[in-house]
Scaffold this motif. Structure first.
Motif, PDB file in Angstrom:
ATOM      1  N   THR A  14       0.832  -1.192   0.000  1.00 30.12           N
ATOM      2  CA  THR A  14       0.000   0.000   0.000  1.00 30.12           C
ATOM      3  C   THR A  14       0.870   1.247   0.000  1.00 30.12           C
ATOM      4  OG1 THR A  14      -0.184   0.484   2.386  1.00 30.12           O
ATOM      5  CG2 THR A  14      -1.559  -1.301   1.514  1.00 30.12           C
ATOM      6  N   CYS A  15       0.454   2.238  -0.749  1.00 27.96           N
ATOM      7  CA  CYS A  15       1.077   3.563  -0.582  1.00 27.96           C
ATOM      8  C   CYS A  15       0.397   4.143   0.645  1.00 27.96           C
ATOM      9  CB  CYS A  15       0.852   4.426  -1.816  1.00 27.96           C
ATOM     10  SG  CYS A  15       1.857   5.942  -1.833  1.00 27.96           S
ATOM     11  N   SER A  16       1.031   3.994   1.790  1.00 24.84           N
ATOM     12  CA  SER A  16       0.336   4.128   3.071  1.00 24.84           C
ATOM     13  C   SER A  16       0.468   5.489   3.740  1.00 24.84           C
ATOM     14  CB  SER A  16       0.858   3.057   4.034  1.00 24.84           C
ATOM     15  OG  SER A  16       2.229   3.272   4.326  1.00 24.84           O
ATOM     16  N   LEU A  75      -2.810   0.190  -4.203  1.00 28.88           N
ATOM     17  CA  LEU A  75      -2.386  -1.144  -3.784  1.00 28.88           C
ATOM     18  C   LEU A  75      -1.627  -1.795  -4.928  1.00 28.88           C
ATOM     19  CD1 LEU A  75      -5.760  -2.524  -2.290  1.00 28.88           C
ATOM     20  CD2 LEU A  75      -3.934  -1.351  -1.029  1.00 28.88           C
ATOM     21  N   ALA A  76      -0.730  -2.691  -4.603  1.00 29.97           N
ATOM     22  CA  ALA A  76      -0.031  -3.501  -5.603  1.00 29.97           C
ATOM     23  C   ALA A  76       0.237  -4.856  -4.984  1.00 29.97           C
ATOM     24  CB  ALA A  76       1.273  -2.848  -6.040  1.00 29.97           C
ATOM     25  N   ILE A  77       0.147  -5.895  -5.782  1.00 32.02           N
ATOM     26  CA  ILE A  77       0.442  -7.233  -5.275  1.00 32.02           C
ATOM     27  C   ILE A  77       1.887  -7.584  -5.617  1.00 32.02           C
ATOM     28  CG2 ILE A  77      -0.449  -8.416  -7.337  1.00 32.02           C
ATOM     29  CD1 ILE A  77      -1.469 -10.626  -5.368  1.00 32.02           C
ATOM     30  N   ASP A  78       2.609  -8.036  -4.611  1.00 36.22           N
ATOM     31  CA  ASP A  78       4.020  -8.368  -4.766  1.00 36.22           C
ATOM     32  C   ASP A  78       4.411  -9.217  -3.564  1.00 36.22           C
ATOM     33  OD1 ASP A  78       6.549  -8.476  -5.800  1.00 36.22           O
ATOM     34  OD2 ASP A  78       7.013  -6.358  -5.546  1.00 36.22           O
ATOM     35  N   VAL A 114      -1.073  -4.830 -10.970  1.00 37.43           N
ATOM     36  CA  VAL A 114      -0.503  -6.155 -11.206  1.00 37.43           C
ATOM     37  C   VAL A 114       0.083  -6.177 -12.612  1.00 37.43           C
ATOM     38  CG1 VAL A 114      -2.668  -7.132 -12.092  1.00 37.43           C
ATOM     39  CG2 VAL A 114      -0.954  -8.654 -11.073  1.00 37.43           C
ATOM     40  N   VAL A 115       1.043  -7.038 -12.823  1.00 35.81           N
ATOM     41  CA  VAL A 115       1.702  -7.128 -14.121  1.00 35.81           C
ATOM     42  C   VAL A 115       0.877  -7.994 -15.069  1.00 35.81           C
ATOM     43  CG1 VAL A 115       3.777  -7.883 -15.336  1.00 35.81           C
ATOM     44  CG2 VAL A 115       3.963  -6.782 -13.094  1.00 35.81           C
ATOM     45  N   THR A 116       0.692  -7.495 -16.270  1.00 33.56           N
ATOM     46  CA  THR A 116      -0.018  -8.259 -17.296  1.00 33.56           C
ATOM     47  C   THR A 116       0.659  -9.611 -17.518  1.00 33.56           C
ATOM     48  OG1 THR A 116      -0.661  -6.219 -18.418  1.00 33.56           O
ATOM     49  CG2 THR A 116      -0.773  -8.248 -19.703  1.00 33.56           C
TER      50      THR A 116
END
Length: 565
Positions: free
Chosen positions: A285-287, A435-438, A389-391
């Motif tokens: 998260t950019c928190s 948000l980003a999944i990693d 998310v990355v394609t």
């Protein structure tokens, strides 16, 4: 004097042996790509698929956040240090090192007779230059090196520190990649893409195209040219393309999910698989609103609500083929680091089932109300978020789709935004995401300090718009920074003193959840065992066997031999 070169404990590999037959959950470098193809028929050429999405952007600067390779292959550190075992450090550009008793001086003996790939001699001046470069360029100094470096003679350097610095050893010795002074003194180390890299490593850059690039054996390498003559990196179109290329025999090594991943040797004749529970999956998260983050995820209550809304058992089944494992909200890796989890943490393992009553309690307590459409809202704004998310990363995409349904049932709207790896990386680095999944990697050695220092230190973040080296959540807490500073000065043998600082850090992590824990991903690699010998195994885990993991991948490249040799 404390000699730390040899006689380190052998790691217990029981955990790895127990999971080696498993498949992959995923990792932060899952699989992806644009386009490209290759043939793995040449006996001395290894075709690698790292999960690249979109065209490769030329960048072999070992200190750039957007580098595409070269760590260990082109550029070397003083020693090879891995976090999957506690074996002796493997000598590379240095042959031995010694700490003084209080950890304020590190003496290093360098290897004699090494040359750069352009023929210039390597010596202590290059090592001094590299460490001074870190001191002079804070953006590159993610290890937090704050000492002084002195040349003793051509093969000896001394690093001195204002306070005990034992804990910095793995980073300084194993993750600081030495660059040639005669070239780097004339470039901007923070901006140059290093299009024509000159290193001391076993490979040199042979050719580069946006869809693929090739590394070729360095015939003048100090340890002899590697038996695998060429490493060719491809860009494909995603996990499915990676599995198809594996089935066609067009790639030799990839790290990522394939159908029926538990039966790789049966479904892909000639290939084997190994799984390591190493990277902890999270919703990044950019928190930090104070550093410019925008969106509802800047509210700790929203992050906590998402944490309790997830059905992790369902995620494991639908997205990860039941290959993920339990995770601690403290980000101490389970089970290897469970002894470091604070006694004050009541919930030591993330919940596997959702708790919608708790979600409602958290959000209503923070001023949110559920609307007629079932979504919570505050001040007239519905609680909706976007996950980057990355394609082509099909496992992560499936995970987001599954989470979106789970969160909708909990009153939180989530939408996936797919982009190329380059765009995804830039959004995280610049803070232009919600948000980003990693996944969060383990750092220099198997100790939670390194993950905490990388992902939770104020020194490793930056305001939105500026590139954060590692801490892309923009998390910043003076108490955590102070605890990390104490840990840096504390002897690894003082367990009680270190735990007191871990307690402080973990309390802040669990209270703030800047990285929302999902599960520990089992990182699975599929490799061509028929074509090459010497791959890591559960019984001989000499390096982390993920194709994108540098410099571990370079150590593997050097160990491999074409079958029959």
């Amino acid at each position: 004097m404390i000699l730390r070169t040899t006689r380190r404990r052998r790691a217990s590999l029981a955990l790895v042996a127990g999971v080696a037959a498993l498949g992959l959950a995923l990792t932060g470098c899952s699989s992806s790509g644009a386009s490209g193809s290759g043939s793995s028929t040449e006996a001395d050429t290894l075709i690698a698929y790292t999960g690249q999405s979109g065209d490769y952007q030329l960048n072999f600067n070992p200190y750039s956040p957007t580098k595409i390779g070269g760590l260990g292959t082109i550029y070397e550190s003083l020693f090879f240090v891995t976090n999957v075992n506690t074996e002796d450090y493997v000598p590379l550009l240095a042959t031995e090192y010694t700490w003084n008793e209080d950890g304020t001086q590190l003496d290093v003996t360098l290897r004699d007779g090494v040359t750069w790939s352009d023929g210039e001699a390597f010596d202590a001046d290059d090592v001094v230059f590299t460490f001074q470069l870190l001191l002079d360029t804070p953006a590159l100094n993610t290890s937090g090196f704050n000492g002084a470096v002195t040349k003793v003679d051509a093969t000896h350097v001394t690093l001195t520190f204002p306070e005990p610095a034992f804990v910095t050893g793995p980073e300084l010795l194993g993750k600081t990649f030495i660059v040639p002074e005669h070239i780097w003194k004339d470039i901007d180390p923070a901006a140059d893409v290093n299009a024509e890299p000159v290193g001391t490593g076993p490979y040199v850059l042979s050719n580069f195209k946006p869809q693929a690039f090739t590394l070729t054996a360095n015939e003048d390498y100090w340890d002899g040219a590697p038996a695998v003559t060429n490493i060719r990196y491809l860009s494909l179109s995603g996990n499915t393309a990676g599995a198809d290329a594996l089935a066609a025999g067009n790639i030799d090594w990839q790290t990522g999910p394939v159908p029926d991943i538990a039966n790789v040797s049966k479904n892909y004749p000639g290939y084997e698989a190994i799984t390591i529970p190493q990277n902890q999956m999270a919703l990044l998260t950019c928190s930090n609103a104070e550093l410019g983050c925008e969106g509802p995820q800047t509210d700790p209550a929203v992050r906590e609500a998402i944490y309790y809304a997830l059905n992790r058992d369902q995620l494991n089944s639908l997205a990860f083929q039941n290959t993920a494992s339990e995770m601690s909200p403290t980000f101490a890796l389970l089970p290897a680091q469970e002894q470091f989890i604070s006694d004050a943490i009541e919930e030591k393992v993330v919940p596997t089932a959702p708790d919608l009553d708790k979600v409602d309690e958290i959000l209503t307590g923070a001023g949110y109300e559920k609307g007629a459409d079932g979504l919570y809202a505050k001040d007239g704004v519905e609680l909706k978020l976007t996950v980057e998310v990355v394609t082509g990363w099909t496992d992560y995409i499936t995970a987001i789709d599954t989470m979106a349904q789970q969160l909708k049932a909990a009153g939180i709207g989530v939408t996936a935004a797919q982009s190329s790896w380059n765009e995804w990386t830039e959004k995280k680095g610049k803070g232009t995401y919600q948000l980003a999944i990693d996944s969060l990697g383990q750092g220099a050695a198997s100790d939670p300090y390194y993950l905490y220092n990388n992902f939770f230190s104020s020194a490793n973040t930056a305001p939105v718009g500026e590139t954060a080296p590692v801490n892309v959540a923009r998390f910043s807490d003076p108490a955590v920074d102070a605890a990390l500073a104490v840990l840096k000065q504390t002897s690894p043998d003082d367990i009680e003193a270190r735990q007191a600082q871990f307690d402080i850090i973990q309390a802040a992590i669990v209270a703030n959840l800047p990285y929302i824990p999902i599960l520990t991903g089992g990182t699975t690699s599929e490799y061509n065992a028929e074509k090459f010998t010497g791959w890591p195994t559960a019984d001989d885990l000499y390096a982390f066997p993920a194709v994108w993991a540098s410099p571990d991948n370079a150590q593997i490249f050097k160990a491999l031999k074409p079958a029959g040799e």
